[in-house]
Design an enzyme around this catalytic site. Structure first.
Site: not given
Length: 377
Positions: A156, A226, A321, A354-355
């Site tokens: 990232s 967040r 992602d 993405h994580d």
């Protein structure tokens, strides 16, 4: 043969911090100095200092890549990749991970005290870029006596730093691992960040960034920022599998605005827990640095950016992602190939979006391990 660094050298170990005189010249034309950098090291340098690996963290990450976080008590954020018997192993490698400048875990940032005034910098801190973060890391390496990196690795925003390293310091990097990342922030990326920044600045407790004196921080705005960002780290398939439309702790809808759905409760928890460990102004600064990131713009073209380096590259993307999709990694590989660089690329399958680079992914470990050992990914 060069002598080994002393095992009792106070520069090395966990929870270290150094104040460097600087100044570091910033992309904006401003300069920063003195510069505090918080970092950790694992393992030991070999005699010729050829086993050094720099790990670069993501937006809300920190230097605690493989040790327990002092605030949350949780294991290091990349314990699946870094540690004994892992691809990045302190038994074989000397590992460095520093908190980026602009952040809030010990490195110079808006929450740190300005030596000239004795007060927190707040929004008087200079605006940064990813390249500035890398320049600060280079200054730390100078302090540690490290001239050359065997590898620089990041996912990232950490991947952005890793990719920037050979463009700024082509002679200091032997190999580069870029995971779930990109060579520039897209309009969509910038748009999501702007939503988060506006949420923070709309919080009455933000007060132009000067909220440190009384402890009344813009926690509501930061929590919303967040929550919005966390959605981009996940995939629709992953959210559906984990939560679906299941209700949270109830058998029927309330016909109100409590967290009826599990996914709502999850996001609220993510937002609230985040404000305990992160500074709102740092969030503004780091997201702005990511938005300014565009390697091609900085160097004329993406291929030209890597013209001076002889480093090997390994690019990894994930099929779910959508924040930094596979097409972004392919564009980097094409640019590297155009410049004659040695580059390998793999798209891995994962339901986690993405994580995925932070979660259980044996295939990622195999790719990184093979690449670091000299094989092709």
């Amino acid at each position: 043969m060069a002598s080994l660094p002393r095992s009792d050298d106070s520069r090395f170990g966990l929870r270290r911090q150094v104040r460097l005189a600087g100044p570091i010249a910033l992309s904006s034309g401003a300069s920063l100095g003195p510069v505090d950098i918080a970092y950790e090291t694992y393992g030991a340098m070999n005699a010729d200092k050829s086993n050094v690996i720099l790990i670069c963290h993501a937006l809300t990450g920190d230097q605690y890549v493989a040790s327990d976080h002092p605030v949350t008590g949780k294991p290091g954020w990349w314990w699946r990749l870094v540690g004994q018997g892992k691809p990045v192993d302190p038994a074989r490698h000397f590992i460095i991970c520093s908190n980026v400048i602009g952040s809030c875990m010990g490195s110079s940032g808006p929450a740190s005290v300005d030596p000239a005034t004795g007060e927190p910098h707040a929004m008087r801190f200079p605006v940064l870029t990813i390249a500035d973060m890398v320049r600060a890391q280079a200054a730390l390496l100078d302090h540690l006596g490290v001239e050359r990196l065997s590898a620089v690795i990041g996912g990232s925003m950490g991947g952005m730093q890793a990719l920037t390293w050979p463009t700024l310091f082509p002679d200091r990097v032997e190999s580069c691992v870029v995971i779930a990342s990109t060579a520039r922030h897209s309009a969509q990326n910038i748009a999501f960040h702007e939503v988060g920044r506006q949420a923070i600045m709309a919080d009455p407790n933000w007060r132009g960034g000067d909220y440190y004196a009384d402890g009344m921080v813009p926690s509501a705005g930061l929590a919303v920022a967040r929550m919005a960002a966390h959605i981009t780290y996940l995939s629709e398939a992953g959210l559906t599998e984990k939560f679906g439309r299941r209700l949270q702790g109830r058998d029927a809808k309330t016909f109100g605005f409590d967290a009826d759905f599990q996914v709502e409760s999850y996001l609220r928890h993510q937002g609230l827990s985040f404000v305990d460990r992160f500074d709102a102004n740092s969030y503004l600064y780091i997201t702005r640095a990511m938005d300014y990131y565009d390697i091609a713009e900085d160097h004329g073209s993406l291929a030209r950016a890597f013209a001076a380096t002889r480093a090997r590259f390994c690019l990894v993307s994930f099929d779910t992602d959508w924040l930094y999709p596979t097409a972004e990694s392919r564009a980097i590989v094409h640019a590297l190939n155009a410049g004659g660089a040695q580059a390998s690329f793999v798209e891995l399958s994962s339901p986690f979006g993405h994580d995925a680079f932070l979660l259980e992914c044996p295939e990622l470990n195999r790719v990184v391990d093979g690449f670091l050992r000299g094989g092709r990914a």
